[in-house]
Design an enzyme around this catalytic site. Structure first.
Site, PDB file in Angstrom:
ATOM      1  N   CYS A 230       0.839  -1.201   0.000  1.00 20.64           N
ATOM      2  CA  CYS A 230       0.000   0.000   0.000  1.00 20.64           C
ATOM      3  C   CYS A 230       0.874   1.250   0.000  1.00 20.64           C
ATOM      4  O   CYS A 230       0.574   2.231  -0.670  1.00 20.64           O
ATOM      5  CB  CYS A 230      -0.883   0.041   1.239  1.00 20.64           C
ATOM      6  SG  CYS A 230      -2.082  -1.262   1.325  1.00 20.64           S
TER       7      CYS A 230
ATOM      8  N   ASP B 283     -19.159  -5.831  27.847  1.00 14.34           N
ATOM      9  CA  ASP B 283     -20.262  -5.114  27.244  1.00 14.34           C
ATOM     10  C   ASP B 283     -20.906  -6.093  26.277  1.00 14.34           C
ATOM     11  O   ASP B 283     -20.307  -7.094  25.895  1.00 14.34           O
ATOM     12  CB  ASP B 283     -19.675  -3.896  26.520  1.00 14.34           C
ATOM     13  CG  ASP B 283     -20.730  -3.174  25.726  1.00 14.34           C
ATOM     14  OD1 ASP B 283     -21.793  -2.918  26.293  1.00 14.34           O
ATOM     15  OD2 ASP B 283     -20.482  -2.878  24.548  1.00 14.34           O
TER      16      ASP B 283
ATOM     17  N   ASP C  62     -16.608  -1.618  23.836  1.00 14.88           N
ATOM     18  CA  ASP C  62     -16.325  -0.963  22.563  1.00 14.88           C
ATOM     19  C   ASP C  62     -16.972   0.404  22.388  1.00 14.88           C
ATOM     20  O   ASP C  62     -16.471   1.222  21.647  1.00 14.88           O
ATOM     21  CB  ASP C  62     -16.751  -1.859  21.401  1.00 14.88           C
ATOM     22  CG  ASP C  62     -18.248  -1.867  21.220  1.00 14.88           C
ATOM     23  OD1 ASP C  62     -18.946  -1.901  22.256  1.00 14.88           O
ATOM     24  OD2 ASP C  62     -18.729  -1.814  20.082  1.00 14.88           O
TER      25      ASP C  62
ATOM     26  N   ASP D  58     -19.070   2.818  27.140  1.00  9.07           N
ATOM     27  CA  ASP D  58     -18.170   2.005  27.963  1.00  9.07           C
ATOM     28  C   ASP D  58     -16.930   2.781  28.373  1.00  9.07           C
ATOM     29  O   ASP D  58     -16.160   2.316  29.207  1.00  9.07           O
ATOM     30  CB  ASP D  58     -17.681   0.772  27.177  1.00  9.07           C
ATOM     31  CG  ASP D  58     -18.811  -0.110  26.754  1.00  9.07           C
ATOM     32  OD1 ASP D  58     -19.748  -0.249  27.550  1.00  9.07           O
ATOM     33  OD2 ASP D  58     -18.770  -0.645  25.641  1.00  9.07           O
TER      34      ASP D  58
END
Lengths: 779, 70
Positions: A84, A487, A673, A677
């Site tokens: 890349c 979570d 996430d 949280d």
């Protein structure tokens, strides 16, 4: 490409591949080692938002002008491997007006110098997007800049220590009796002065951090490694000056250089690992859009920067865009995805008069919102402030090496005093040199290399497994965890809607119904549409009715999909009742009546059960804390066998639960996430954010699970255990060596040669032992 | 042994030069990115100035890599 035809998964990939091949950059495909990011997964930038970047006042913070050339740093998204970097550099350099483009692969920053009179910045960004990368202007924040400067300074100190030490060693060793062949007295003096001259910069330039650290620790009445190291280095240096001037006594200058080199190398390794992770997580904290569409009195929209927006003004929020501010809907009907803020996993319907929150995603129809709160006054900022508070009372886990160092230093100092007094009685002439030899020989060089080398090796192997550690205490701390808080949305579950079942209502079977639904949904931009996958046929005349559903024709049949009432409207029959209670139920129907129910739901991650099992086998308590108030929470908990599951919690509630656990003396690992949280992530003893998490969650967590595979986390637990074992082994070896050498030094048998030899062997042993951690089982 | 009277100052000067060179390298950012230079030699074949090497490198059967996106 590469002389053969390849199938493309979507028009986005095809456009990118065409641009690459047309540009003569085909060998990108030959050299890349990872498949590249799907261009449709990159954040969408609006053309007029990019155009805003051409304004001089917008460019001012990040573009520097040198004559005709402008210079800027861009943060590039979508980089997957080294090819890349080549592709980006080559493609940009071929553009007219670009003087230089160089991409740093470790932090994904692109330095570009170009003539902006010929090539506006927006063109540059558009060109990057054409080959499949998204770029944003990058303005270094102060902390990152400071870290970078410190790393360079540490590297300079390391280099100077290394280069000078080699010279000092040659000069000083020549004066040792073991190597001294026929050195004249005059040359001996010269060599002593030369080594003094070369050692001085090592002590004053390279060892500065140790002395400063020692001073700081003494002021707070702590005995640390720095104190011990400073004593050895300072003592050896001062004695060296004395012996140079008087011409008698041993010369320990080479030991000073060796300490400096070994200790600085350990620190530099640790720093590099830390800077790399900091760079990987210090992406833009990009919770709010950079610009928004402001409506003037005549209802004309104009794109402005978020900073120019004022309370009381009206903004137009297009479907798929983030809300720029807290406000109230004045017109429009849509659903809003608040999952990142609240943990609710389904988009919630919102209409005129409803309040909306900055940072949430408008899903369906255009909304006009009157701005009520901006910037620091928004609910989003309230969560960020909660985060700062939580961070302040984060408990610190004491590190093993620090405690060992404290005992070690006490023993050495006591021994030095005893031995000094004893020799003072026997032979006052030699007392000083023997105490000095003891201090030098027991310098905790290997001891202070023990932890950083082990941690650096383990951090490297965890990185390969897809877990990025951003703070140092994670590996040691993982061994002391006894409670796990997870979570739900996006952590235990995928965090996006997937099709969970198709229930046919008439003669058409499930596959046929799905094909029809997919044909319709493929024409929609709605996030739900992605759950349906590729359609074999294309639908025509597709019409989207916000908040209701889609209508279109497939193979000549008119079809509708969406809310039951809307779909039933096509066949003019009554809408059937939704048979289930959780998930999103969509009805598919034609002109004769309903065809099928399609149930969309958030799916559990495949390895969630394995993670819960691994934690339970370690005897941890597991709590599921979710902001989602739907029955889905209880169901996930039942599926995984988690007893303590609570739903509908605000970030405040979650933090309160964490505090309660801390008060009961628990050590908590948090896995989450969303933005909701974030306070708990910041406050937990150790926190891990998912790779798909929001930027804010990632920056406030101690580790980021880049791979999104919960299985990597289980491997990390094992790695933490192995690391601890290696550290203990290392500390044991280092102390053993120092313990063994102590009596010899006390008897006055240790000359500089033996000190140097023992030190290098013990340090080498420790480093080699630590390197065992860099071997890693295939992920 | 008289050589040492010359060699020692020379050594000190050489070290001084080496340190100066090292500082220059650090300041010009040569140590900032330890990853990409290792890969960039793979692409040297693309450089027009290396065309001579390309003929040699064009051995039979360039191995096929992974499939395109998706």
């Amino acid at each position: 490409m590469l002389g053969e035809a390849r199938a493309m998964c979507c028009p986005g990939c095809q456009a990118v591949a065409e641009a690459i091949v047309d540009g003569g950059l085909e060998s990108y495909y030959q050299h890349r080692s990872e498949p590249s990011t799907n261009p449709e997964a990159l954040p969408q930038a609006l053309p007029d938002e990019i155009a805003l970047l051409d304004r001089a006042d917008v460019q001012q913070p990040f573009v520097e002008h040198q004559g005709e050339l402008a210079q800027a740093s861009l943060l590039v998204e979508g980089i997957s491997c080294a090819a890349c970097g080549w592709l980006i550099e080559r493609h940009l350099r071929e553009l007219d007006g670009v003087a230089e483009a160089s991409l740093n692969l470790s932090n994904h920053r692109l330095q570009v110098r170009w003539a902006d009179s010929r090539l506006p910045l927006s063109r540059l960004l558009a060109e990057l997007r054409r080959i499949g990368y998204a770029a944003h202007p990058y303005t270094p924040d102060e902390a990152a800049e400071r870290l970078h400067q410190e790393n360079r300074r540490t590297l300079r100190q390391l280099g100077v220590a290394g280069l000078l030490w080699m010279q000092v060693m040659m000069a000083a060793m020549a004066t040792w009796p073991e190597f001294n062949l026929d050195l004249s007295a005059e040359l001996d003096t010269i060599l002593r002065w030369v080594s003094l001259f070369l050692t001085t910069p090592i002590v004053f330039y390279c060892c500065g951090p140790f002395f400063r650290g020692a001073l700081r620790d003494l002021r707070t009445c702590h005995l640390t490694m720095d104190v011990s190291v400073s004593l050895a280095i300072g003592g050896a240096y001062l004695a060296g000056i004395w012996s140079t001037v008087t011409g008698v006594g041993e010369l320990y200058f080479d030991a000073v250089g060796m300490f400096a080199l070994f200790l600085l190398a350990g620190r530099y390794l640790e720093r590099r690992a830390r800077e790399r992770t900091a760079a990987a997580t210090a992406q833009l904290v990009n919770l709010l859009p950079a610009s928004c569409l402001r409506l003037d009195r005549d209802g004309q929209s104009e794109r402005i920067l978020l900073a120019e927006l004022r309370v009381g003004e009206q903004v137009l929020v297009q479907p798929g865009a983030l809300l720029p501010a807290d406000g109230v809907i004045v017109s429009g009907q849509s659903s809003v995805d608040e999952s990142l803020l609240s943990g609710e996993y389904l988009p919630l319907p919102r209409g005129v008069g409803d309040a909306v929150t900055a940072g949430t995603l408008n899903v369906e129809g255009p909304l006009t919102v009157e701005v009520r709160a901006l910037g620091d006054d928004t609910r989003l900022s309230a969560i960020v402030r909660l985060l700062e508070r939580a961070q302040a009372d984060k408990p610190r886990l004491a590190e093993l090496a620090d405690r060992v160092a404290q005992w070690f230093l006490l023993v050495v100092l006591l021994a030095a005093v005893v031995v000094g007094i004893a020799w003072w009685q026997i032979d006052p002439q030699r007392a000083f040199w023997i105490v000095l030899a003891m201090l030098v020989a027991t310098c905790p060089c290997a001891l202070s290399l023990a932890t950083p080398t082990a941690l650096t090796a383990a951090t490297g192997s965890l990185h390969r497994l897809g877990l990025l550690l951003t703070r140092g205490h994670v590996l040691e701390g993982l061994n002391r965890i006894d409670t796990l808080i997870v979570d739900k949305t996006g952590t235990l579950t995928e965090g996006r809607l997937t099709l969970s079942s198709v229930q046919p209502l008439r003669d058409l079977d499930a596959d046929a119904c799905l094909a029809l639904a997919a044909a319709l949904e493929n024409r929609s931009e709605h996030p739900i549409a992605r759950a349906f996958g590729k359609a074999p046929d294309a639908a025509e005349h597709v019409l989207s009715v916000p908040g209701q559903g889609l209508e279109g024709s497939v193979g000549g049949h008119r079809l509708r999909i969406g809310q039951p009432a809307f779909v039933a409207g096509l066949s003019a029959c009554t809408a059937p009742a939704i048979p289930g209670d959780h998930g999103q139920w969509l009805l598919l129907g034609d002109e004769q009546g309903p065809l099928a129910w399609l149930v969309l739901d958030d799916r559990l991650r495949d390895d969630a059960a394995a993670l819960v099992e691994a934690c339970r086998s370690r005897g941890w308590t597991i709590s599921l804390l979710s902001g989602d108030s739907s029955p889905m929470v209880a169901e996930v908990a039942a599926q995984l066998g988690i007893d303590d599951a609570r739903g509908g919690l605000t970030p405040d509630d979650k933090l309160a639960v964490l505090r309660g656990l801390h008060e009961r003396g628990r050590t908590v690992l948090m896995l989450g996430d969303g933005v909701n949280d974030v306070p708990v992530l910041a406050g937990a003893d150790i926190s891990v954010a998912m790779g798909s998490a929001t930027d804010l969650a990632k920056t406030s967590a101690d580790a980021v699970l880049l791979s999104n595979r919960l299985g990597s986390l289980v491997q990390a637990f094992d790695m933490a255990r192995r690391t601890r074992r290696i550290i203990v082994e290392n500390l044991f070896w280092a102390s053993l060596y120092n313990g063994l050498v102590l009596p010899f030094a006390a008897c006055g048998w240790v000359t500089p040669v033996w000190a140097a030899l023992g030190m290098s062997v013990s340090s080498l042993l420790v480093v080699l032992n630590a390197l065992r951690l860099s071997r890693v089982q295939a992920a | 042994m008289t050589a040492l009277y010359v060699m020692i100052p020379v050594a000190v000067i050489v070290v001084g030069l080496a340190i100066w060179l090292f500082f220059w390298a650090v300041d010009s950012g040569q140590y900032d990115d330890m990853d990409s230079p290792a890969h960039s030699i793979l692409f040297d074949d693309e450089d027009p100035r290396h065309q001579a090497g390309v003929e040699e490198a064009k051995g039979p059967g360039t191995s096929e890599r992974d499939a395109p996106h998706g």
